[in-house]
Motif scaffolding. Structure first.
Motif, PDB file in Angstrom:
ATOM      1  N   ILE A  66       1.082  -1.139  -0.388  1.00  0.00           N
ATOM      2  CA  ILE A  66      -0.021  -0.408   0.376  1.00  0.00           C
ATOM      3  C   ILE A  66       0.623   1.156  -0.012  1.00  0.00           C
ATOM      4  O   ILE A  66       1.337   1.190   0.835  1.00  0.00           O
ATOM      5  N   SER A  67       0.678   1.884  -1.364  1.00  0.00           N
ATOM      6  CA  SER A  67       1.688   3.085  -1.108  1.00  0.00           C
ATOM      7  C   SER A  67       1.016   4.643  -1.124  1.00  0.00           C
ATOM      8  O   SER A  67       0.321   5.274  -1.580  1.00  0.00           O
ATOM      9  N   TRP A 122       1.189   8.998  -3.100  1.00  0.00           N
ATOM     10  CA  TRP A 122       0.901   9.208  -3.737  1.00  0.00           C
ATOM     11  C   TRP A 122       2.866  10.274  -4.346  1.00  0.00           C
ATOM     12  O   TRP A 122       2.926  10.642  -5.164  1.00  0.00           O
ATOM     13  N   LYS A 147      -1.981  -1.601  -3.765  1.00  0.00           N
ATOM     14  CA  LYS A 147      -2.939  -0.893  -3.717  1.00  0.00           C
ATOM     15  C   LYS A 147      -1.827   0.518  -4.203  1.00  0.00           C
ATOM     16  O   LYS A 147      -1.480   1.231  -3.407  1.00  0.00           O
ATOM     17  N   GLU A 177      -3.974   7.058  -3.886  1.00  0.00           N
ATOM     18  CA  GLU A 177      -6.088   7.363  -5.371  1.00  0.00           C
ATOM     19  C   GLU A 177      -5.215   8.662  -6.418  1.00  0.00           C
ATOM     20  O   GLU A 177      -5.670   8.128  -7.152  1.00  0.00           O
ATOM     21  N   ASP A 198      -9.905   3.091  -3.241  1.00  0.00           N
ATOM     22  CA  ASP A 198     -10.181   4.272  -1.974  1.00  0.00           C
ATOM     23  C   ASP A 198      -8.934   3.562  -0.884  1.00  0.00           C
ATOM     24  O   ASP A 198      -9.634   2.239  -0.426  1.00  0.00           O
ATOM     25  N   GLY A 205      -7.849  -0.879   0.187  1.00  0.00           N
ATOM     26  CA  GLY A 205      -6.502  -0.758   1.217  1.00  0.00           C
ATOM     27  C   GLY A 205      -7.647  -1.449   3.121  1.00  0.00           C
ATOM     28  O   GLY A 205      -6.718  -2.360   2.783  1.00  0.00           O
ATOM     29  N   THR A 220      -6.272  -5.252   4.337  1.00  0.00           N
ATOM     30  CA  THR A 220      -5.506  -5.566   5.947  1.00  0.00           C
ATOM     31  C   THR A 220      -6.486  -6.038   6.177  1.00  0.00           C
ATOM     32  O   THR A 220      -5.891  -7.046   7.851  1.00  0.00           O
ATOM     33  N   PHE A 235       3.872  -0.898   3.525  1.00  0.00           N
ATOM     34  CA  PHE A 235       3.193   0.422   3.637  1.00  0.00           C
ATOM     35  C   PHE A 235       3.826   1.940   3.748  1.00  0.00           C
ATOM     36  O   PHE A 235       4.834   1.450   4.649  1.00  0.00           O
ATOM     37  N   SER A 274       0.678   7.932   5.750  1.00  0.00           N
ATOM     38  CA  SER A 274       0.504   8.270   7.220  1.00  0.00           C
ATOM     39  C   SER A 274       0.623   7.726   8.734  1.00  0.00           C
ATOM     40  O   SER A 274      -0.005   6.941   8.707  1.00  0.00           O
ATOM     41  N   THR A 320      -2.986   6.500   9.086  1.00  0.00           N
ATOM     42  CA  THR A 320      -3.042   5.608   8.562  1.00  0.00           C
ATOM     43  C   THR A 320      -2.237   4.014   8.902  1.00  0.00           C
ATOM     44  O   THR A 320      -2.454   2.781   8.615  1.00  0.00           O
ATOM     45  N   LEU A 335      -4.017   3.102  11.312  1.00  0.00           N
ATOM     46  CA  LEU A 335      -5.485   1.647  11.338  1.00  0.00           C
ATOM     47  C   LEU A 335      -4.979   0.955  10.855  1.00  0.00           C
ATOM     48  O   LEU A 335      -5.879  -0.620  11.632  1.00  0.00           O
ATOM     49  N   ILE A 336      -4.107   0.401   9.777  1.00  0.00           N
ATOM     50  CA  ILE A 336      -3.636  -0.953   9.617  1.00  0.00           C
ATOM     51  C   ILE A 336      -2.821  -2.067  10.854  1.00  0.00           C
ATOM     52  O   ILE A 336      -3.562  -3.399  11.171  1.00  0.00           O
TER      53      ILE A 336
HETATM   54  P1  ADP Z   1      -1.029  10.409   2.380  1.00  0.00           P
HETATM   55  O1  ADP Z   1      -1.572  11.240   4.638  1.00  0.00           O
HETATM   56  O2  ADP Z   1       0.780  10.448   2.225  1.00  0.00           O
HETATM   57  O3  ADP Z   1      -2.431  10.167   1.581  1.00  0.00           O
HETATM   58  P2  ADP Z   1      -2.558   8.032   3.947  1.00  0.00           P
HETATM   59  O4  ADP Z   1      -2.018   7.508   4.395  1.00  0.00           O
HETATM   60  O5  ADP Z   1      -3.829   8.255   3.879  1.00  0.00           O
HETATM   61  O6  ADP Z   1      -1.124   9.266   3.396  1.00  0.00           O
HETATM   62  O7  ADP Z   1      -2.315   7.197   1.718  1.00  0.00           O
HETATM   63  C1  ADP Z   1      -0.946   6.349   2.096  1.00  0.00           C
HETATM   64  C2  ADP Z   1      -2.166   5.352   1.354  1.00  0.00           C
HETATM   65  O8  ADP Z   1      -3.175   4.267   2.591  1.00  0.00           O
HETATM   66  C3  ADP Z   1      -2.528   5.215   0.229  1.00  0.00           C
HETATM   67  O9  ADP Z   1      -2.770   4.218  -0.894  1.00  0.00           O
HETATM   68  C4  ADP Z   1      -4.254   5.083   0.659  1.00  0.00           C
HETATM   69  O10 ADP Z   1      -5.308   4.901  -0.036  1.00  0.00           O
HETATM   70  C5  ADP Z   1      -3.955   4.384   2.289  1.00  0.00           C
HETATM   71  N1  ADP Z   1      -4.415   3.455   2.814  1.00  0.00           N
HETATM   72  C6  ADP Z   1      -4.996   5.072   3.342  1.00  0.00           C
HETATM   73  N2  ADP Z   1      -6.620   4.371   4.366  1.00  0.00           N
HETATM   74  C7  ADP Z   1      -6.173   2.790   4.539  1.00  0.00           C
HETATM   75  C8  ADP Z   1      -6.565   2.526   5.817  1.00  0.00           C
HETATM   76  N3  ADP Z   1      -7.682   2.835   6.204  1.00  0.00           N
HETATM   77  N4  ADP Z   1      -6.554   0.979   5.482  1.00  0.00           N
HETATM   78  C9  ADP Z   1      -5.706   1.000   4.213  1.00  0.00           C
HETATM   79  N5  ADP Z   1      -4.978   1.772   3.428  1.00  0.00           N
HETATM   80  C10 ADP Z   1      -5.435   2.627   3.588  1.00  0.00           C
END
Ligand code: ADP
Length: 487
Positions: free
Chosen positions: A153-154, A156, A180, A183, A212, A217, A221, A231, A234, A237, A240-241
């Motif tokens: 999960i990466s 941007w 994944k 977005e 999304d 994502g 997980t 991963f 942030s 996130t 959350l994972i």
């Molecule tokens: P940023 O703040 O840099 O956009 P995110 O942590 O929101 O960072 O996003 C990084 C990656 O984690 C993206 O691919 C995003 O879709 C994914 N992501 C966001 N929320 C979740 C989640 N609840 N579970 C798994 N993957 C997620």
């Protein structure tokens, strides 16, 4: 040479999942530098497609794991050759979809190529069986094997390098992969996965599920068939994972390899060279519009050189060129999207009230249709005014006094993040003292505080900045594998 823009407008992304039905509605992708320009379209994976991808990945694992590590490595090396040959196309995508400057686009493709080659090399090394002493005369061997299905999960901000780096490590170690992308950068991710397929990675060994984070994502997980998650994104996130993996009631205790945020500082003492401090602070804070995990957000300057550094900083910021990243003359391009702009604007409003403005580089009129944020620097009385990470071209300067060096390092450590730290000093004892005290992953002494050179400088942090081991380092690949001792 002109940028290769062939295909812009026709770029597409859709799930790459054998046996899945075609995906739903096409969503337009626009150029961050000018939102009126449509650069392509993408379609998200629905729940049935994700389910299909998981089933395929499980079924494909045994065959891929049984493929010799050297053969897996050879496919990744072939992909590296293909990618190198197609640098112009990928560079153009980095510019048009992610708003990267041309220089950043080149660096991005190079880093992705490096990752592919480095993990291929690592697979050859680590997967050679290790013969251990057999005290009783028995043979005793340690072997590595893939863990199973990995979800990658990466983010941007490095849509090609981090995206491919994660995938390459997971594949090299004998895992099947469900990738994944973020977005915001589906088109680049799709093209990268297609390239790996073309290089010979089987379709069911590497699948692509755009969508999304909260739906696709999260579906990955929480699924008991996923043995590991790689991963980058942030800290929030990552938590959350971690929670999703921990609350699964079946399946393996999953591995999480997470690279998250930073609240990075650069410390300059009175022995440092102001010209170099300003050049390196700006290089770190404003390159890639400040959207790098490594970017310095806080410049801590010893008081006797602070006025000089601040004056030079303001002068240099007036020279920065903000604009279309497709032009060679541009230093700072757009930020990734309107949400990022909004977060930065709210931060700027708060800083304008609580701190002293040093400089704000004006936005030229041609930026009006893009998601631009003006590079800005403030002087703050204390780093305590800064809370969570702000991902953009914003720099915060704080002064310190000669007897406050340890307190400065402690204040940086107290943020809880631990990714990068810059040091500018000509006194070895000062440098050593800071290095020993700082709880960070990557330290840059009297040089630009920026990213990583694969295989030369392993990159990654500690604390709120990630789990380790470092990407591009010798301990990374083994985390994707499981060990078997055969006696
Ligand atoms: P940023 O703040 O840099 O956009 P995110 O942590 O929101 O960072 O996003 C990084 C990656 O984690 C993206 O691919 C995003 O879709 C994914 N992501 C966001 N929320 C979740 C989640 N609840 N579970 C798994 N993957 C997620």
């Amino acid at each position: 040479a002109a940028m290769n823009t062939a295909g812009i407008g026709q770029w597409t992304a859709a799930p790459l999942v054998p046996g899945a039905q075609p995906a739903g509605e096409a969503i337009a992708v626009t150029n961050p530098a000018d939102r009126r320009e449509v650069v392509g379209h993408w379609q998200a994976a629905d729940a049935t497609t994700v389910e299909r991808a998981l089933a395929n990945a499980v079924a494909a694992h045994a065959g891929w794991d049984a493929t010799p590590a050297g053969a897996r490595a050879a496919l990744l090396e072939h992909a590296a050759d293909l990618l190198e040959a197609r640098m112009p196309q990928f560079m153009a995508m980095c510019v048009k979809e992610a708003g990267k400057t041309l220089a950043d686009g080149v660096a991005e493709v190079r880093e992705a190529v490096d990752f592919l080659r480095y993990y291929a090399l690592q697979a050859r090394e680590h997967f050679a069986p290790i013969t251990l002493p057999g005290p009783t005369g028995e043979s005793n061997q340690l072997q590595l094997a893939g863990r199973g299905v990995f979800a990658c999960i990466s983010p941007w901000n490095f849509p090609l390098a981090i995206f491919l780096g994660q995938i390459a490590a997971a594949l090299a170690a004998g895992n099947t992969v469900i990738a994944k992308p973020a977005e915001q950068t589906n088109l680049i991710g799709f093209a990268a996965v297609q390239l790996l397929h073309e290089a010979g990675i089987p379709q069911d060994v590497l699948q692509f599920v755009p969508g999304d984070g909260a739906t696709v994502g999260a579906a990955l997980t929480r699924d008991a068939r996923v043995a590991g998650v790689c991963f980058t994104g942030s800290t929030e996130t990552a938590r959350l994972i971690n929670r999703a993996l921990a609350s699964r009631e079946a399946g393996p205790i999953a591995t999480l390899i997470a690279e998250t945020g930073g609240q990075n500082a650069m410390i300059a003492d009175s022995s440092s060279l102001p010209e170099q401090v300003v050049k390196d602070a700006m290089g770190s804070a404003f390159t890639s519009a400040g959207q790098r995990c490594s970017a310095a957000r806080i410049l801590l300057v010893q008081d006797d050189i602070a006025d000089k550094v601040i004056t030079m900083l303001a002068g240099a910021m007036a020279e920065l060129k903000v604009g279309d990243p497709a032009l060679l003359s541009t230093d700072v391009g757009p930020v990734i999207d309107a949400d990022a702009c909004q977060v930065l604007t709210a931060h700027a409003q708060r800083m304008d009230g609580e701190a002293r403005l040093i400089a704000r580089t004006p936005l030229p009129p041609e930026t009006e249709h893009g998601t631009f944020f003006p590079p800005t620097a403030w002087e703050l009385p204390s780093i305590d005014l800064l809370r969570e990470e702000k991902f953009g071209p914003a720099l915060h300067v704080v002064r310190w006094k000669a007897d406050e060096l340890d307190a400065v390092v402690d204040a940086i450590n107290a943020t809880g993040y631990g990714l990068t730290l810059g040091i500018h000093s000509r006194i070895d004892a000062t440098i050593d003292r800071i290095v020993a005290r700082a709880k960070v992953g990557n330290i840059y002494v009297n040089r630009n505080q920026i990213g990583a050179v694969v295989g030369v400088q392993p990159f990654g942090g500690q604390g709120l900045s990630g789990t380790g081991p470092k990407a591009g380092g010798p301990h990374y690949l083994p985390r994707f594998a499981t060990e078997k001792t055969v006696t």
